[in-house]
Design a protein around this motif. Structure first.
Motif, PDB file in Angstrom:
ATOM      1  N   TYR A 113      -1.689   5.063  14.653  1.00  0.00           N
ATOM      2  CA  TYR A 113      -1.738   4.747  13.080  1.00  0.00           C
ATOM      3  C   TYR A 113      -2.292   3.351  12.872  1.00  0.00           C
ATOM      4  N   ASN A 149       0.159   1.872   8.792  1.00  0.00           N
ATOM      5  CA  ASN A 149       0.852   2.767   9.131  1.00  0.00           C
ATOM      6  C   ASN A 149       0.258   4.498   8.553  1.00  0.00           C
ATOM      7  N   GLU A 150      -0.842   4.352   8.477  1.00  0.00           N
ATOM      8  CA  GLU A 150      -1.406   5.642   8.354  1.00  0.00           C
ATOM      9  C   GLU A 150      -1.889   6.374   9.481  1.00  0.00           C
ATOM     10  N   PRO A 151      -1.880   7.777   9.617  1.00  0.00           N
ATOM     11  CA  PRO A 151      -2.227   8.214  10.730  1.00  0.00           C
ATOM     12  C   PRO A 151      -4.057   8.224  10.915  1.00  0.00           C
TER      13      PRO A 151
END
Length: 184
Positions: A39, A43-45
């Protein structure tokens, strides 16, 4: 499988398992595969990080050890393994049958000398094994019911790859009937 792999990673954030396959040369390979979602700061993949560890040799050794364990456990000869102080750490079914019991816990941890009619002679055997690496001969033992048994004992020191002693092992054959027949 690839779909299940992706579903698990997306659902749990990681996936871990052992996978068997084939190398380019056609030989088998087993790998431990671990995959995690990476991430960013928001907090984004961002990606999936995957690591592979070749565990082929370890799995082969584990299988070989299981076969050896089964072979020792199922031997028709009684087998006893003890630590370097002479305390029993393992006995197979044939040993228990010879001794007259079916529970290994009744003998594990006990000194091997306690199964000999002459504890002094048993101590001499242990000293010989520790000094010379092996001992072979007849020995009188005492069974659980206090009856006497005559055995042929082949005892040896077990060493590791570096030659360091790790334990003692004995193969025991009941020759009581043969000795009684010779006397008659």
């Amino acid at each position: 499988e690839a779909e299940q792999f992706m579903e698990t990673i997306l659902e749990k954030g990681y996936w871990e398992n052992e996978i068997a396959g084939w190398r380019k040369d056609g030989s088998p390979i087993i790998v431990h595969l671990a995959a995690n979602i990476v991430y960013n700061d928001q907090n984004e993949p961002v990606c999936i990080m995957v690591s592979f560890i070749d565990i082929t040799d370890r799995k082969k050794m584990e299988a070989e050890l299981r076969i050896k364990d089964f072979a020792i456990a199922s031997s028709i000869d009684a087998i006893v393994i003890g630590d370097l102080d002479g305390n029993i750490t393992y006995v197979n079914r044939a040993f228990l049958n010879m001794w007259g019991d079916d529970n290994p816990e009744t003998v594990i941890g006990k000194p091997v000398t306690g199964f000999a009619k002459s504890r002094e002679f048993a101590h001499e055997v242990i000293e010989t094994v520790m000094r010379e690496g092996s001992w072979y001969g007849e020995l009188e033992g005492v069974k659980k019911d206090n009856s006497t048994v005559t055995v042929l004992l082949a005892a040896n020191l077990v060493t590791d790859a570096a030659g360091q002693a790790v334990c003692m092992m004995g193969t025991v054959v009941d020759i009581t009937d043969r000795k009684n027949a010779q006397k008659q």
